[in-house]
Design a protein around this motif. Structure first.
Motif, PDB file in Angstrom:
ATOM      1  N   LYS A   1       5.179  -5.396  10.783  1.00  0.00           N
ATOM      2  CA  LYS A   1       5.832  -4.180  10.308  1.00  0.00           C
ATOM      3  C   LYS A   1       6.249  -3.260  11.450  1.00  0.00           C
ATOM      4  CE  LYS A   1       5.350  -0.562   6.798  1.00  0.00           C
ATOM      5  NZ  LYS A   1       4.541  -0.077   5.657  1.00  0.00           N
ATOM      6  N   LEU A   2       5.430  -3.209  12.505  1.00  0.00           N
ATOM      7  CA  LEU A   2       5.711  -2.290  13.614  1.00  0.00           C
ATOM      8  C   LEU A   2       6.416  -2.963  14.786  1.00  0.00           C
ATOM      9  CD1 LEU A   2       2.307  -0.329  13.667  1.00  0.00           C
ATOM     10  CD2 LEU A   2       4.434   0.310  12.517  1.00  0.00           C
ATOM     11  N   ALA A   3       6.729  -4.239  14.654  1.00  0.00           N
ATOM     12  CA  ALA A   3       7.390  -4.988  15.735  1.00  0.00           C
ATOM     13  C   ALA A   3       8.682  -4.327  16.225  1.00  0.00           C
ATOM     14  CB  ALA A   3       7.659  -6.422  15.298  1.00  0.00           C
ATOM     15  N   PRO A   4       9.506  -3.733  15.342  1.00  0.00           N
ATOM     16  CA  PRO A   4      10.753  -3.109  15.818  1.00  0.00           C
ATOM     17  C   PRO A   4      10.543  -1.969  16.818  1.00  0.00           C
ATOM     18  CG  PRO A   4      10.848  -3.445  13.446  1.00  0.00           C
ATOM     19  CD  PRO A   4       9.443  -3.736  13.864  1.00  0.00           C
TER      20      PRO A   4
ATOM     21  N   ALA B   1       0.081   0.775   7.586  1.00  0.00           N
ATOM     22  CA  ALA B   1       0.999   1.191   8.656  1.00  0.00           C
ATOM     23  C   ALA B   1       2.078   2.151   8.175  1.00  0.00           C
ATOM     24  CB  ALA B   1       1.627  -0.017   9.346  1.00  0.00           C
ATOM     25  N   GLY B   2       1.869   2.795   7.053  1.00  0.00           N
ATOM     26  CA  GLY B   2       2.848   3.771   6.565  1.00  0.00           C
ATOM     27  C   GLY B   2       2.965   4.977   7.479  1.00  0.00           C
TER      28      GLY B   2
ATOM     29  N   HIS C   1       0.852  -1.183   0.000  1.00  0.00           N
ATOM     30  CA  HIS C   1       0.000   0.000   0.000  1.00  0.00           C
ATOM     31  C   HIS C   1       0.888   1.232   0.000  1.00  0.00           C
ATOM     32  CE1 HIS C   1      -3.271   2.739   0.950  1.00  0.00           C
ATOM     33  NE2 HIS C   1      -2.614   3.163   2.007  1.00  0.00           N
ATOM     34  N   ILE C   2       0.604   2.169  -0.913  1.00  0.00           N
ATOM     35  CA  ILE C   2       1.363   3.412  -0.981  1.00  0.00           C
ATOM     36  C   ILE C   2       0.638   4.460  -0.150  1.00  0.00           C
ATOM     37  CG2 ILE C   2       2.289   5.211  -2.490  1.00  0.00           C
ATOM     38  CD1 ILE C   2       2.261   3.162  -4.770  1.00  0.00           C
TER      39      ILE C   2
ATOM     40  N   VAL D   1      -2.449   8.878  18.111  1.00  0.00           N
ATOM     41  CA  VAL D   1      -3.395   7.864  17.648  1.00  0.00           C
ATOM     42  C   VAL D   1      -3.441   7.881  16.128  1.00  0.00           C
ATOM     43  CG1 VAL D   1      -5.738   6.959  17.795  1.00  0.00           C
ATOM     44  CG2 VAL D   1      -4.809   8.301  19.706  1.00  0.00           C
ATOM     45  N   ASP D   2      -3.233   6.716  15.522  1.00  0.00           N
ATOM     46  CA  ASP D   2      -3.488   6.540  14.102  1.00  0.00           C
ATOM     47  C   ASP D   2      -4.824   5.810  14.002  1.00  0.00           C
ATOM     48  OD1 ASP D   2      -3.639   5.955  11.434  1.00  0.00           O
ATOM     49  OD2 ASP D   2      -1.600   5.155  11.252  1.00  0.00           O
TER      50      ASP D   2
END
Length: 317
Positions: free
Chosen positions: A64-67, A32-33, A4-5, A25-26
């Motif tokens: 993707k957000l694990a780091p 997750a960009g 997804h862009i 908050v997103d």
């Protein structure tokens, strides 16, 4: 693979004026960009709460957000429930019982994978079951609307949410077809819509089913109702100097955003010759950009779906 862009990513994130120890908050996690960029600007004390009702988006984000570790809190919910989610999180400060966060983001575009993966039923380019649910546990589907709602209700959805000027013709055609057999796939529906639109019109303005599919998707997911509730909640839940960034993709969303934010602006009713305001019309927010920000030419070259995007930013007083 979740490809997804993200549209207006830098502008929307910069608009939040991020504090490294803040709470953000997103509301529309998607690919997750935006979340990745926001989280990269936070210290170990900062927190990012990510909301989405799509299991696919949440599963992708876990990886993707694990780091970013404990900075991230993932919540499966519709953003209309923003305030109740924040009330349930102990690390979010409260003022008179109302949560206080430093920034909130809305990106109202449907994620590209939802369009591109045929089995979700969002796309007129793939033949699939008529679904269109962002939340796969929800009861209402596009097939329910097309096969059980009245001709007047269908025409209203296509006209009001899809801005389709041939809504009545399309609704009549749908009624004729479903009287013979149920309309079950996106391919069937796209063909019915195409048949209902005059040939001269079909030759211009993109795919003839585009507006109708948009209208059905909005109705299935109650997108505009959820956005109204979510944006009002966002204004309530912002701490002083906190900001909200909103990316819209069609005129209905942008109109709602503009009207809601305008309702919270300062509205002094004092006579013009008064030396200072005594009416108390102080307002709740101020606009950071009077006119919406639009994608750059460079971004449009990379992603044609960004063409209709508009970004509005407001700050809590």
């Amino acid at each position: 693979m979740f490809h997804h862009i993200t549209v207006l990513m830098e502008e929307a994130t910069e608009g939040l004026h991020i504090k490294e120890d803040g709470i953000y908050v997103d509301c529309t996690l998607g690919g997750a960009g935006h979340s990745s960029l926001i989280a990269s600007k936070l210290s170990d004390k900062g927190r990012l709460i990510c909301l989405d009702q799509d299991d696919w988006a949440l599963d992708n984000a876990k990886e993707k957000l694990a780091p970013f570790g404990e900075k991230i809190v993932l919540v499966r919910t519709n953003f209309r429930d923003l305030e109740s989610v924040l009330k349930g999180l102990s690390f979010v400060p409260k003022l008179d019982g109302v949560p206080q966060v430093d920034g909130i983001l809305f990106d109202l575009g449907v994620s590209s994978p939802q369009f591109d993966q045929g089995d979700r039923g969002f796309s007129y380019n793939h033949d699939a079951p008529l679904d269109m649910r962002m939340d796969q546990t929800a009861l209402l589907t596009a097939a329910d609307i097309v096969n059980t709602w009245s001709e007047q209700e269908i025409a209203r959805v296509l006209f009001q949410y899809g801005e389709e000027k041939f809504s009545r013709r399309i609704a009549k055609r749908i009624m004729d077809k479903r009287s013979v057999s149920p309309i079950e796939t996106t391919g069937e529906l796209a063909e019915i819509i195409k048949e209902a639109i005059p040939a001269a019109t079909r030759r211009t303005g993109g795919h003839p089913a585009k507006r109708s599919f948009q209208g059905l998707r909005i109705a299935v997911n109650d997108e505009l109702g959820a956005f109204e509730e979510g944006l009002h909640a966002a204004v309530r839940c912002l701490a002083p100097e906190g900001r909200v960034s909103v990316i819209t993709f069609h005129s209905l969303e942008d109109r709602i955003c503009k009207q809601i934010l305008s309702s919270y602006l300062k509205k002094c009713t004092c006579p013009p010759d008064f030396p200072f305001c005594v009416c108390g019309g102080e307002g709740t927010v101020k606009l950071i950009n009077r006119k919406p920000l639009m994608p750059s030419d460079e971004e449009l070259e990379l992603n044609s779906r960004a063409r209709s995007a508009k970004l509005r930013i407001a700050e809590k007083l």
